[in-house]
Design an enzyme around this catalytic site. Structure first.
Site, PDB file in Angstrom:
ATOM      1  N   CYS A  38       1.956   0.751  -8.530  1.00  0.00           N
ATOM      2  CA  CYS A  38       3.107   1.318  -7.823  1.00  0.00           C
ATOM      3  C   CYS A  38       4.343   1.432  -8.710  1.00  0.00           C
ATOM      4  O   CYS A  38       5.219   2.265  -8.452  1.00  0.00           O
ATOM      5  CB  CYS A  38       3.424   0.518  -6.562  1.00  0.00           C
ATOM      6  SG  CYS A  38       3.897  -1.192  -6.887  1.00  0.00           S
ATOM      7  N   VAL A  79       1.158   4.962   5.101  1.00  0.00           N
ATOM      8  CA  VAL A  79       0.508   3.963   5.960  1.00  0.00           C
ATOM      9  C   VAL A  79       1.482   2.848   6.324  1.00  0.00           C
ATOM     10  O   VAL A  79       1.548   2.404   7.469  1.00  0.00           O
ATOM     11  CB  VAL A  79      -0.745   3.386   5.265  1.00  0.00           C
ATOM     12  CG1 VAL A  79      -1.347   2.254   6.093  1.00  0.00           C
ATOM     13  CG2 VAL A  79      -1.773   4.481   5.041  1.00  0.00           C
ATOM     14  N   GLY A  80       2.270   2.385   5.358  1.00  0.00           N
ATOM     15  CA  GLY A  80       3.177   1.277   5.587  1.00  0.00           C
ATOM     16  C   GLY A  80       4.189   1.551   6.685  1.00  0.00           C
ATOM     17  O   GLY A  80       4.388   0.726   7.590  1.00  0.00           O
ATOM     18  N   GLU A 100       5.722  -3.378   0.863  1.00  0.00           N
ATOM     19  CA  GLU A 100       5.819  -3.057  -0.558  1.00  0.00           C
ATOM     20  C   GLU A 100       4.997  -1.805  -0.765  1.00  0.00           C
ATOM     21  O   GLU A 100       3.765  -1.847  -0.760  1.00  0.00           O
ATOM     22  CB  GLU A 100       5.300  -4.238  -1.398  1.00  0.00           C
ATOM     23  CG  GLU A 100       5.779  -4.224  -2.833  1.00  0.00           C
ATOM     24  CD  GLU A 100       4.847  -3.462  -3.735  1.00  0.00           C
ATOM     25  OE1 GLU A 100       5.155  -2.270  -4.005  1.00  0.00           O
ATOM     26  OE2 GLU A 100       3.843  -4.018  -4.152  1.00  0.00           O
ATOM     27  N   GLY A 139       0.828  -1.204   0.000  1.00  0.00           N
ATOM     28  CA  GLY A 139       0.000   0.000   0.000  1.00  0.00           C
ATOM     29  C   GLY A 139       0.856   1.245   0.000  1.00  0.00           C
ATOM     30  O   GLY A 139       2.011   1.226  -0.450  1.00  0.00           O
ATOM     31  N   SER A 140       0.317   2.326   0.515  1.00  0.00           N
ATOM     32  CA  SER A 140       1.009   3.611   0.471  1.00  0.00           C
ATOM     33  C   SER A 140       2.174   3.645   1.446  1.00  0.00           C
ATOM     34  O   SER A 140       2.175   2.961   2.478  1.00  0.00           O
ATOM     35  CB  SER A 140       0.043   4.751   0.796  1.00  0.00           C
ATOM     36  OG  SER A 140      -0.246   4.781   2.184  1.00  0.00           O
TER      37      SER A 140
END
Length: 473
Positions: A281, A231-232, A247, A227-228
């Site tokens: 991505c 957030v990650g 990732e 994800g972003s």
């Protein structure tokens, strides 16, 4: 309207709390999904703990048979899966069918890995004290995995968490993206019909607040998040001592040198820049073109975009459709307007209608513009010339805090050698688009783009702990 139950412990269960799923193209609700509650999470963890014991009894060949059974079932149900992908993502059928195939291949490659897996035999004779000692390293599943997948590949990205988990003998709890849970639940139905130990997989649509409890739960051994970047990295700080594979976002660049063939690469340029509306991505966001080709590159891209088939994603000829939401399309439009105000030149597209953002081409962009330096996650490319030297092109590529993949199109071996050595990304693709990926190869990012690698082989070893046996006769 169909209400879809979540999957836990080998059973599909309903709950009083539901959430609608919308078709981004029609903007109409197409289904509802039941949301897991705290008691369901606790039950899933208990089921996973029991499944972990049963996993130990499964040989690698038995795991391979399960994985291959899943792969074949995906192909048999490809039409249903493809249509579901289109309905919940607005991904054109052309791209959805390719995602279904890749998902099947992901499980098939995991099966192949299991068939060929061998324990490591480190060279004990390197030490003067190891005479007569034999060494073997087995790889045992690390424990329960919590996987969080995004909306853009709601079938294949869950597969990249589930397949290596099965191979490693790790029970996995998957949280699909709230916008696109239907594909993962269909995958759960396929897996439920295999001999996989019940509790080995749970697919739980849930709120972000509940997901945080799993991120922090000490019974979870590994967090696998796609994800972003924002957030990650936040989740990593909340995850405690557990292992993390992240990732995250990208800002991929492609270099076209003097020896590149622009016309022969045009389909790859369009696919990497505008496939699934750029919501990928490794979407090629920045293009650096040798001055020899710059004007022709702009001309050819404009011609290709004028001929690009846009519209209903269910139609077989459609190649480009809407974005996942009007909110995201508005954000991209705002970034485009900001860039134009800062000196960028709008060459094509740029005018949004609802959640449809047309393919957009900008020039005269630079690293102080969001549209150039941040992950746009939309159908926008920034095309600029470099001064002709490979050193300058590489420096421009490296002007990013992201680093997943970069492409270089050249026939010059020295340029390729320099680019591979100096480009700051996890992968460099030669005469291939930035969106190209092989399911068994390591995939991930450096810098802000992530931590660790996915891809069947690398993910397997990440999901395992090495266990050493030393034997003296």
């Amino acid at each position: 309207m169909n209400i879809h139950a979540f999957y836990t412990g080998g059973v599909f269960k309903s709950s009083p709390k539901t959430k609608p799923v919308y078709n981004p193209y029609t903007q109409k609700a197409i289904a509802k999904v039941c949301l897991a509650e705290l008691k369901d999470l606790q039950e899933s963890i208990c089921n996973a703990q029991r499944a972990k014991i049963k996993y130990k009894a499964l040989s690698m060949r038995e795991r391979a048979r399960i994985l291959m059974q899943i792969s074949k079932a995906i192909i048999k149900q490809s039409r249903v899966l493809s249509k579901t992908l289109v309905l919940e993502t607005a991904k054109p059928l052309y791209w959805a069918e390719r995602e279904v195939y890749r998902c099947s291949e992901t499980f098939a490659l995991a099966a192949r890995f299991c068939k060929h897996y061998q324990p490591d035999s480190p060279p004990a004779n390197w030490s003067s004290r190891s005479k007569g000692i034999q060494a073997v390293i087995e790889h045992e599943g690390i424990g329960i995995v919590f996987g969080i997948s995004p909306f853009n590949f709601p079938l294949n990205l869950p597969a990249h968490k589930i397949a290596p988990a099965i191979a490693a003998g790790c029970p996995i709890i998957l949280k699909p993206a709230p916008q696109t849970p239907l594909s993962a639940l269909l995958l759960a139905k396929i897996i439920d019909k295999t001999p996989l130990p019940k509790g080995g997989l749970s697919v739980l649509p849930m709120t972000h607040r509940l997901a945080k409890t799993l991120v922090q739960d000490d019974r979870i051994s590994l967090l696998s998040f796609t994800g972003s970047a924002t957030v990650g990295w936040q989740l990593k700080t909340q995850s405690g001592k557990k292992k993390c594979i992240l990732e995250l976002g990208g800002n991929a660049a492609a270099v076209f040198s003097a020896s590149a063939s622009i016309k022969n690469c045009m389909q790859e340029i369009i696919d990497s820049g505008f496939g699934y509306s750029g919501q990928v991505c490794n979407h090629a966001q920045r293009f650096y073109i040798h001055p020899k080709h710059f004007n022709r590159f702009i001309h050819e891209v404009k011609l290709a975009l004028k001929e690009l088939s846009c519209g209903d994603p269910l139609l077989p000829n459609t190649r480009f459709s809407c974005m996942i939401s009007e909110k995201e399309a508005r954000r991209v439009e705002t970034w485009i307007k900001e860039a134009v105000q800062q000196g960028a030149k709008l060459v094509f597209g740029g005018k949004r209608k609802n959640n449809f953002m047309p393919p957009t081409l900008l020039t005269h962009t630079h690293s102080k513009m969001k549209i150039h330096s941040e992950e746009v996650f939309g159908p926008v490319i920034c095309v600029n010339p470099y001064n002709g030297s490979i050193e300058h092109a590489v420096n421009l590529v490296n002007e990013s805090r992201y680093g997943i993949q970069a492409s270089i199109y050249t026939r010059n071996k020295n340029e390729l050698k320099y680019a591979f050595k100096h480009i700051e990304t996890a992968a460099v693709l030669h005469n291939l688009p930035t969106i190209f990926r092989l399911e068994h190869m390591p995939y991930g990012g450096i810098k802000e783009s992530g931590l660790g690698r996915e891809g069947i082989v690398d993910a397997f070893y990440s999901y395992c702990e090495p266990k050493l046996l030393l034997s003296n006769g």
